[in-house]
Design an enzyme around this catalytic site. Structure first.
Site, PDB file in Angstrom:
ATOM      1  N   SER A 117       5.613 -21.399  10.397  1.00  0.00           N
ATOM      2  CA  SER A 117       6.526 -22.232  11.297  1.00  0.00           C
ATOM      3  C   SER A 117       6.375 -23.727  10.773  1.00  0.00           C
ATOM      4  O   SER A 117       5.247 -24.019  10.201  1.00  0.00           O
ATOM      5  CB  SER A 117       6.149 -22.380  12.753  1.00  0.00           C
ATOM      6  OG  SER A 117       6.717 -23.498  13.365  1.00  0.00           O
TER       7      SER A 117
ATOM      8  N   TYR B 185      -0.800 -23.598  18.809  1.00  0.00           N
ATOM      9  CA  TYR B 185       0.163 -22.480  18.135  1.00  0.00           C
ATOM     10  C   TYR B 185       0.577 -23.004  16.684  1.00  0.00           C
ATOM     11  O   TYR B 185       0.421 -22.367  15.545  1.00  0.00           O
ATOM     12  CB  TYR B 185       1.567 -22.604  18.499  1.00  0.00           C
ATOM     13  CG  TYR B 185       2.790 -22.054  17.870  1.00  0.00           C
ATOM     14  CD1 TYR B 185       2.758 -20.600  18.100  1.00  0.00           C
ATOM     15  CD2 TYR B 185       3.615 -22.641  17.391  1.00  0.00           C
ATOM     16  CE1 TYR B 185       3.868 -19.918  17.273  1.00  0.00           C
ATOM     17  CE2 TYR B 185       4.918 -22.209  16.832  1.00  0.00           C
ATOM     18  CZ  TYR B 185       4.944 -20.838  16.736  1.00  0.00           C
ATOM     19  OH  TYR B 185       5.950 -20.298  16.003  1.00  0.00           O
TER      20      TYR B 185
HETATM   21  P1  NAP Z   1      10.693 -13.361  19.493  1.00  0.00           P
HETATM   22  O1  NAP Z   1      11.884 -13.388  19.465  1.00  0.00           O
HETATM   23  O2  NAP Z   1       9.858 -13.654  20.883  1.00  0.00           O
HETATM   24  O3  NAP Z   1      10.147 -11.963  19.001  1.00  0.00           O
HETATM   25  C1  NAP Z   1       8.918 -11.544  19.072  1.00  0.00           C
HETATM   26  C2  NAP Z   1       8.551 -10.246  18.511  1.00  0.00           C
HETATM   27  O4  NAP Z   1       7.092 -10.234  18.274  1.00  0.00           O
HETATM   28  C3  NAP Z   1       8.940  -9.156  19.244  1.00  0.00           C
HETATM   29  O5  NAP Z   1       9.414  -8.128  18.358  1.00  0.00           O
HETATM   30  C4  NAP Z   1       7.889  -8.604  20.010  1.00  0.00           C
HETATM   31  O6  NAP Z   1       7.838  -7.207  20.371  1.00  0.00           O
HETATM   32  C5  NAP Z   1       6.912  -8.856  18.707  1.00  0.00           C
HETATM   33  N1  NAP Z   1       5.568  -9.041  19.149  1.00  0.00           N
HETATM   34  C6  NAP Z   1       4.901 -10.037  19.998  1.00  0.00           C
HETATM   35  N2  NAP Z   1       3.535  -9.666  20.031  1.00  0.00           N
HETATM   36  C7  NAP Z   1       3.146  -8.567  19.548  1.00  0.00           C
HETATM   37  C8  NAP Z   1       1.976  -7.944  19.156  1.00  0.00           C
HETATM   38  N3  NAP Z   1       0.809  -8.369  19.686  1.00  0.00           N
HETATM   39  N4  NAP Z   1       1.956  -6.820  18.260  1.00  0.00           N
HETATM   40  C9  NAP Z   1       3.385  -6.560  17.969  1.00  0.00           C
HETATM   41  N5  NAP Z   1       4.583  -7.298  18.193  1.00  0.00           N
HETATM   42  C10 NAP Z   1       4.235  -8.167  18.948  1.00  0.00           C
HETATM   43  O7  NAP Z   1      10.340 -14.483  18.433  1.00  0.00           O
HETATM   44  P2  NAP Z   1      10.920 -15.039  17.189  1.00  0.00           P
HETATM   45  O8  NAP Z   1      11.607 -16.451  17.545  1.00  0.00           O
HETATM   46  O9  NAP Z   1      11.705 -13.867  16.820  1.00  0.00           O
HETATM   47  O10 NAP Z   1       9.529 -15.122  16.329  1.00  0.00           O
HETATM   48  C11 NAP Z   1       9.299 -14.236  15.194  1.00  0.00           C
HETATM   49  C12 NAP Z   1       8.256 -15.141  14.453  1.00  0.00           C
HETATM   50  O11 NAP Z   1       8.885 -16.385  13.949  1.00  0.00           O
HETATM   51  C13 NAP Z   1       6.777 -15.449  15.355  1.00  0.00           C
HETATM   52  O12 NAP Z   1       5.879 -15.458  14.237  1.00  0.00           O
HETATM   53  C14 NAP Z   1       6.991 -17.072  15.587  1.00  0.00           C
HETATM   54  O13 NAP Z   1       5.817 -17.722  15.717  1.00  0.00           O
HETATM   55  C15 NAP Z   1       7.832 -17.456  14.240  1.00  0.00           C
HETATM   56  N6  NAP Z   1       8.787 -18.598  14.546  1.00  0.00           N
HETATM   57  C16 NAP Z   1       9.706 -18.731  15.415  1.00  0.00           C
HETATM   58  C17 NAP Z   1      10.629 -19.822  15.572  1.00  0.00           C
HETATM   59  C18 NAP Z   1      11.474 -20.158  16.795  1.00  0.00           C
HETATM   60  O14 NAP Z   1      12.228 -21.088  16.898  1.00  0.00           O
HETATM   61  N7  NAP Z   1      11.982 -18.800  17.227  1.00  0.00           N
HETATM   62  C19 NAP Z   1      10.313 -21.106  14.697  1.00  0.00           C
HETATM   63  C20 NAP Z   1       9.355 -20.902  13.902  1.00  0.00           C
HETATM   64  C21 NAP Z   1       8.526 -19.696  13.844  1.00  0.00           C
HETATM   65  P3  NAP Z   1       8.633  -6.919  21.983  1.00  0.00           P
HETATM   66  O15 NAP Z   1      10.171  -6.851  21.575  1.00  0.00           O
HETATM   67  O16 NAP Z   1       8.042  -5.258  22.117  1.00  0.00           O
HETATM   68  O17 NAP Z   1       7.781  -7.985  22.700  1.00  0.00           O
END
Ligand code: NAP
Length: 243
Positions: free
Chosen positions: A141, A155
């Site tokens: 991130s 985080y």
């Molecule tokens: P999201 O929409 O909340 O999706 C999270 C995903 O991770 C879901 O598929 C969830 O499964 C899965 N997950 C959570 N905990 C888990 C665990 N313990 N074991 C296996 N799967 C798990 O998040 P996102 O925004 O797509 O984020 C994806 C990545 O990008 C993360 O690493 C996040 O830190 C990073 N990121 C996000 C942003 C942002 O603004 N969104 C910015 C920078 C970085 P379920 O569907 O079953 O719950």
């Protein structure tokens, strides 16, 4: 050339789901690792199959060593040798100032955001070393360098750890034919945020004036897994609208 088989953790929703669909379009068979949302994972699997690729969905807690082994075993047994890993499953953990963050919440978040990435990368390296070919993309991130004060410093620290493991592991396994890179997204429109409107609220502070879409991250991930990135390892590619 062997058919690419790529595991995407957190592949059921948000950035991970977009990555699965993009990789399927680019010719990968896909393993969707997810924690609990079965219907979301099945929807992604339907899209992968509609693109003409094979897809497996596996419930997994990436912070659990045995679960991670079960995920990789299932992938190898049902789709063949794993060629790619997208370490993407992440959680925000407690939101707010560090002085108010509870230890259990931070411990759980660090378990997924740091240990989970290390466990998946470790198993991927063990498997890929046998074939002498593979690529890992970690999703960190922009928070790693911004620090996220008042929001979730723990985080941001975890994501800085992801950047560091990318650099170290890339050097450690380069001679084994394995590349390790990282994509560092800025604020992206997904369900990740405690405040669902956060991407709109922070837009004014982003040089490009808007939050990003998951598909805009997926393209970077796909490139880093591709042969076009054959000489790229240890890179942290920022996809953050100028942040
Ligand atoms: P999201 O929409 O909340 O999706 C999270 C995903 O991770 C879901 O598929 C969830 O499964 C899965 N997950 C959570 N905990 C888990 C665990 N313990 N074991 C296996 N799967 C798990 O998040 P996102 O925004 O797509 O984020 C994806 C990545 O990008 C993360 O690493 C996040 O830190 C990073 N990121 C996000 C942003 C942002 O603004 N969104 C910015 C920078 C970085 P379920 O569907 O079953 O719950």
């Amino acid at each position: 050339m062997q058919q690419p088989v790529t595991i995407v953790t957190g592949g059921s929703r948000g950035i991970g789901a977009a990555v699965c669909e993009r990789l399927a379009a680019d010719g990968h068979d896909i393993v969707v690792g997810y924690r609990s949302h079965d219907s979301a994972a099945e929807k992604v699997a339907d899209a992968v199959v509609a693109a003409g690729r094979r897809c497996l969905t596996v419930r997994v807690d990436t912070a659990d060593e045995n679960d991670v082994d079960r995920l990789f075993d299932a992938a190898a047994q049902q789709l063949g040798p794993v060629t790619g890993l997208v370490n993407n499953a992440g959680v925000s953990g407690p939101n707010g100032r560090l002085v108010d963050a509870d230890a259990d919440g931070m411990r759980q978040a660090l378990g997924v955001n740091v240990l989970g990435y290390l466990l998946c990368a470790r198993r991927a390296v063990r498997d890929m070393s046998r074939t002498g070919r593979g690529a890992i993309v970690n999703v960190s991130s922009a928070a790693a360098t911004i620090g996220s004060p008042g929001q979730y410093v723990h985080y941001a620290a975890a994501k800085a750890a992801v950047d560091a493991m990318t650099v170290g592991l890339a050097k450690e396994v380069a001679a084994d034919g394995i590349r390790v890179n990282c994509v560092a997204p800025g604020t992206i429109w997904t369900d990740f945020h405690a405040d669902p409107e956060r991407p709109a609220k922070v837009a004014a502070n982003i040089p490009m004036g808007r939050a990003g879409q998951p598909e805009e991250v997926a393209g970077a991930v796909s490139w880093l897994l591709s042969n076009d990135a054959a000489y790229t390892t240890g890179a942290v590619l920022r996809v953050a609208g100028g942040l």
